[in-house]
Design an enzyme around this catalytic site. Structure first.
Site, PDB file in Angstrom:
ATOM      1  N   LEU A  80       0.844  -1.207   0.000  1.00  0.00           N
ATOM      2  CA  LEU A  80       0.000   0.000   0.000  1.00  0.00           C
ATOM      3  C   LEU A  80       0.871   1.246   0.000  1.00  0.00           C
ATOM      4  O   LEU A  80       1.879   1.310   0.700  1.00  0.00           O
ATOM      5  CB  LEU A  80      -0.854   0.025   1.283  1.00  0.00           C
ATOM      6  CG  LEU A  80      -1.810  -1.137   1.500  1.00  0.00           C
ATOM      7  CD1 LEU A  80      -2.437  -1.029   2.894  1.00  0.00           C
ATOM      8  CD2 LEU A  80      -2.888  -1.140   0.430  1.00  0.00           C
ATOM      9  N   ASP A 136       3.144  -5.706   2.901  1.00  0.00           N
ATOM     10  CA  ASP A 136       3.514  -4.667   3.866  1.00  0.00           C
ATOM     11  C   ASP A 136       4.018  -5.240   5.199  1.00  0.00           C
ATOM     12  O   ASP A 136       4.179  -4.491   6.162  1.00  0.00           O
ATOM     13  CB  ASP A 136       2.300  -3.766   4.141  1.00  0.00           C
ATOM     14  CG  ASP A 136       2.042  -2.794   2.989  1.00  0.00           C
ATOM     15  OD1 ASP A 136       2.954  -2.000   2.681  1.00  0.00           O
ATOM     16  OD2 ASP A 136       0.948  -2.844   2.406  1.00  0.00           O
ATOM     17  N   GLU A 158       5.789  -2.994  13.164  1.00  0.00           N
ATOM     18  CA  GLU A 158       5.319  -2.189  14.284  1.00  0.00           C
ATOM     19  C   GLU A 158       3.793  -2.132  14.364  1.00  0.00           C
ATOM     20  O   GLU A 158       3.229  -1.978  15.452  1.00  0.00           O
ATOM     21  CB  GLU A 158       5.866  -0.765  14.168  1.00  0.00           C
ATOM     22  CG  GLU A 158       5.439   0.127  15.311  1.00  0.00           C
ATOM     23  CD  GLU A 158       5.993   1.520  15.182  1.00  0.00           C
ATOM     24  OE1 GLU A 158       6.812   1.897  16.021  1.00  0.00           O
ATOM     25  OE2 GLU A 158       5.623   2.233  14.233  1.00  0.00           O
ATOM     26  N   ASP A 159       3.145  -2.240  13.219  1.00  0.00           N
ATOM     27  CA  ASP A 159       1.686  -2.089  13.215  1.00  0.00           C
ATOM     28  C   ASP A 159       0.945  -3.297  13.783  1.00  0.00           C
ATOM     29  O   ASP A 159      -0.247  -3.221  14.051  1.00  0.00           O
ATOM     30  CB  ASP A 159       1.207  -1.794  11.786  1.00  0.00           C
ATOM     31  CG  ASP A 159       1.698  -0.436  11.323  1.00  0.00           C
ATOM     32  OD1 ASP A 159       1.705   0.490  12.155  1.00  0.00           O
ATOM     33  OD2 ASP A 159       2.099  -0.311  10.154  1.00  0.00           O
ATOM     34  N   ARG A 209      -3.628  -6.032   5.240  1.00  0.00           N
ATOM     35  CA  ARG A 209      -2.596  -6.231   6.258  1.00  0.00           C
ATOM     36  C   ARG A 209      -3.091  -7.002   7.471  1.00  0.00           C
ATOM     37  O   ARG A 209      -2.284  -7.448   8.291  1.00  0.00           O
ATOM     38  CB  ARG A 209      -2.047  -4.869   6.722  1.00  0.00           C
ATOM     39  CG  ARG A 209      -1.420  -4.053   5.608  1.00  0.00           C
ATOM     40  CD  ARG A 209      -0.500  -2.988   6.155  1.00  0.00           C
ATOM     41  NE  ARG A 209       0.523  -3.586   6.996  1.00  0.00           N
ATOM     42  CZ  ARG A 209       1.306  -2.913   7.818  1.00  0.00           C
ATOM     43  NH1 ARG A 209       1.206  -1.607   7.894  1.00  0.00           N
ATOM     44  NH2 ARG A 209       2.209  -3.527   8.561  1.00  0.00           N
ATOM     45  N   ARG A 216      -6.553   4.029  10.203  1.00  0.00           N
ATOM     46  CA  ARG A 216      -6.264   2.632  10.548  1.00  0.00           C
ATOM     47  C   ARG A 216      -6.685   2.264  11.977  1.00  0.00           C
ATOM     48  O   ARG A 216      -6.714   1.086  12.327  1.00  0.00           O
ATOM     49  CB  ARG A 216      -4.765   2.364  10.404  1.00  0.00           C
ATOM     50  CG  ARG A 216      -4.209   2.615   9.022  1.00  0.00           C
ATOM     51  CD  ARG A 216      -4.672   1.571   8.033  1.00  0.00           C
ATOM     52  NE  ARG A 216      -4.177   1.855   6.693  1.00  0.00           N
ATOM     53  CZ  ARG A 216      -2.984   1.489   6.261  1.00  0.00           C
ATOM     54  NH1 ARG A 216      -2.155   0.832   7.047  1.00  0.00           N
ATOM     55  NH2 ARG A 216      -2.620   1.775   5.033  1.00  0.00           N
ATOM     56  N   HIS A 221      -0.241   7.983  10.575  1.00  0.00           N
ATOM     57  CA  HIS A 221      -0.274   7.390  11.912  1.00  0.00           C
ATOM     58  C   HIS A 221       0.179   8.446  12.929  1.00  0.00           C
ATOM     59  O   HIS A 221       0.860   9.401  12.562  1.00  0.00           O
ATOM     60  CB  HIS A 221       0.734   6.231  12.015  1.00  0.00           C
ATOM     61  CG  HIS A 221       0.278   4.940  11.409  1.00  0.00           C
ATOM     62  ND1 HIS A 221       1.021   4.263  10.471  1.00  0.00           N
ATOM     63  CD2 HIS A 221      -0.811   4.166  11.640  1.00  0.00           C
ATOM     64  CE1 HIS A 221       0.409   3.120  10.142  1.00  0.00           C
ATOM     65  NE2 HIS A 221      -0.708   3.046  10.824  1.00  0.00           N
ATOM     66  N   CYS A 267       8.364   2.042  11.985  1.00  0.00           N
ATOM     67  CA  CYS A 267       7.470   0.944  11.553  1.00  0.00           C
ATOM     68  C   CYS A 267       8.192  -0.358  11.301  1.00  0.00           C
ATOM     69  O   CYS A 267       7.565  -1.412  11.280  1.00  0.00           O
ATOM     70  CB  CYS A 267       6.758   1.282  10.253  1.00  0.00           C
ATOM     71  SG  CYS A 267       6.389   2.969  10.017  1.00  0.00           S
TER      72      CYS A 267
HETATM   73  C1  CIR Z   1       0.806   0.699   4.956  1.00  0.00           C
HETATM   74  O1  CIR Z   1       0.170   1.470   4.248  1.00  0.00           O
HETATM   75  O2  CIR Z   1       0.278   0.079   5.863  1.00  0.00           O
HETATM   76  C2  CIR Z   1       2.287   0.508   4.692  1.00  0.00           C
HETATM   77  N1  CIR Z   1       2.555   0.686   3.301  1.00  0.00           N
HETATM   78  C3  CIR Z   1       3.103   1.452   5.526  1.00  0.00           C
HETATM   79  C4  CIR Z   1       2.946   1.230   7.003  1.00  0.00           C
HETATM   80  C5  CIR Z   1       3.770   2.155   7.804  1.00  0.00           C
HETATM   81  N2  CIR Z   1       3.646   1.891   9.183  1.00  0.00           N
HETATM   82  C6  CIR Z   1       3.732   2.810  10.121  1.00  0.00           C
HETATM   83  O3  CIR Z   1       3.797   3.998   9.822  1.00  0.00           O
HETATM   84  N3  CIR Z   1       3.664   2.398  11.373  1.00  0.00           N
END
Ligand code: CIR
Length: 254
Positions: free
Chosen positions: A19, A61, A66-67, A86, A132, A162, A249
Site C-alpha cells: 500500500l 507490507d 510495528e503495526d 494487512r 487505521r 499514523h 514501523c
Molecule cells: C501501509 O500502508 O500500511 C504501509 N505501506 C506502511 C505502514 C507504515 N507503518 C507505520 O507507519 N507504522
C-alpha cells in the site's frame, strides 16, 4: 527508553506491491533489502538483540511489523490492523510473540488499531485515531493498558497517516514533533524539538538507549537531536518511504 530486544521482518519481493499514497515511485527491492540490513545493524549498534523474521510474500507490507503489536514491559497486545490487506499479518505475530511474552492481549473487531498509532511515554500511552485506528480499537487498548497500570490519551489525527508519523518520544520529557502536533494541547507539557514541513518525515525517529536513529538526509533534525545530547545514527529509508513507511514501523522494540 531502555529496550533490550527488537523484532524485524525482512521485506519480500512482493514488497513493491504494498500500500502507498506517496507517489514516490516503485521501490527497488534489492535496495530495500540492503537498507533493511543496515537498519538491523543500527538497532544492534544501539544495543538491541534483534530477532529477524523471514519475509512473508503473502503480505507485501509485513516488513512494517510495528503495526501488528504493542509491546510493553507488562504485556504484549496483538493489534487488529485497519487495512484489509494487512490484517492477516497478525497470524504470524501470534506465533512469534509468545516466545517473548506470557501475558498477551488482543484488539478485537469492530475495534481496529495499528501499532504505528501508539506512542509510549514512560507509563502513559498516546493513541492516535487515524484511518487505521478507530475509537473502538483505541478504547480497547486504553482499557487493556489500564489493567496493567498504564494511562492513555486518545488523540484524533487530522492529517498524519499514523500518530508516530509526526511525533517521537526521546525520553527526558522531550518529544520530536511536526505538523499538526506543533502547538497541540496534548503535547504542550513536553520539551519540544520541532521539525519543519519539508523535514516532516524525520519526526518519525526512535530513541534506543543512548542513541536516536533517524532517517538519513535531514541535517536540521540531526543537529537538533545531537544538540539535545543524543548520539545520532542515520539510516537511509528511501525505499521504505516510497511505501509510506517510517523508521519506527520497521521494528518492534521491547
Ligand atoms: C501501509 O500502508 O500500511 C504501509 N505501506 C506502511 C505502514 C507504515 N507503518 C507505520 O507507519 N507504522
Amino acid at each position: 527508553m531502555n529496550f533490550t530486544r527488537a523484532i524485524v521482518k525482512k521485506p519480500g519481493k512482493s514488497y513493491v506491491n504494498g500500500l502507498t499514497t506517496s507517489h514516490l515511485g516503485a521501490p527497488d527491492f534489492e535496495l530495500a533489502l540492503k537498507q533493511h540490513e543496515a537498519y538491523i545493524e543500527a538497532l544492534q549498534k544501539a544495543g538491541l538483540t534483534v530477532t529477524v523474521l523471514e519475509a512473508d510474500e503473502e503480505f507485501p507490507d509485513s516488513t512494517f511489523v510495528e503495526d501488528t503489536a504493542v509491546l510493553t514491559e507488562k504485556c504484549a497486545v496483538i493489534t487488529n490492523p485497519g487495512a484489509d490487506s494487512r490484517n492477516g499479518e497478525i497470524e504470524a505475530m501470534k506465533q512469534v510473540i509468545p516466545r517473548f511474552y506470557d501475558t498477551i492481549e488482543s484488539i478485537k473487531s469492530p475495534g481496529y488499531l495499528d501499532g504505528g498509532d501508539v506512542m509510549q511515554v514512560d507509563d502513559h500511552f498516546y493513541i492516535g485515531l487515524s484511518s487505521r485506528t478507530n475509537r473502538e480499537g483505541a478504547q480497547q487498548l486504553k482499557d487493556i493498558l489500564g489493567k496493567y497500570g498504564y494511562g492513555a490519551t486518545i488523540v484524533p489525527l487530522q492529517e498524519f497517516f499514523h500518530l508516530k508519523t509526526g511525533i517521537a518520544y526521546l525520553g527526558n520529557n522531550t518529544v520530536v514533533l511536526a505538523g499538526e502536533f506543533i502547538g497541540s494541547e496534548d503535547f504542550k507539557g513536553f520539551e519540544q524539538i520541532t521539525v519543519s514541513k519539508e523535514d516532516e518525515y524525520s519526526a518519525n525517529c526512535i530513541r534506543i538507549n543512548d542513541f536516536v536513529i533517524i532517517p538519513k538526509g535531514f541535517e536540521a533534525t540531526k543537529q537538533k537531536i545531537a544538540a539535545a545530547g543524543y548520539s545520532v545514527i542515520e539510516c537511509d529509508m528511501s525505499e521504505f518511504r516510497k511505501q509510506d513507511g517510517g523508521l519506527s514501523c520497521l521494528s518492534l522494540r521491547f
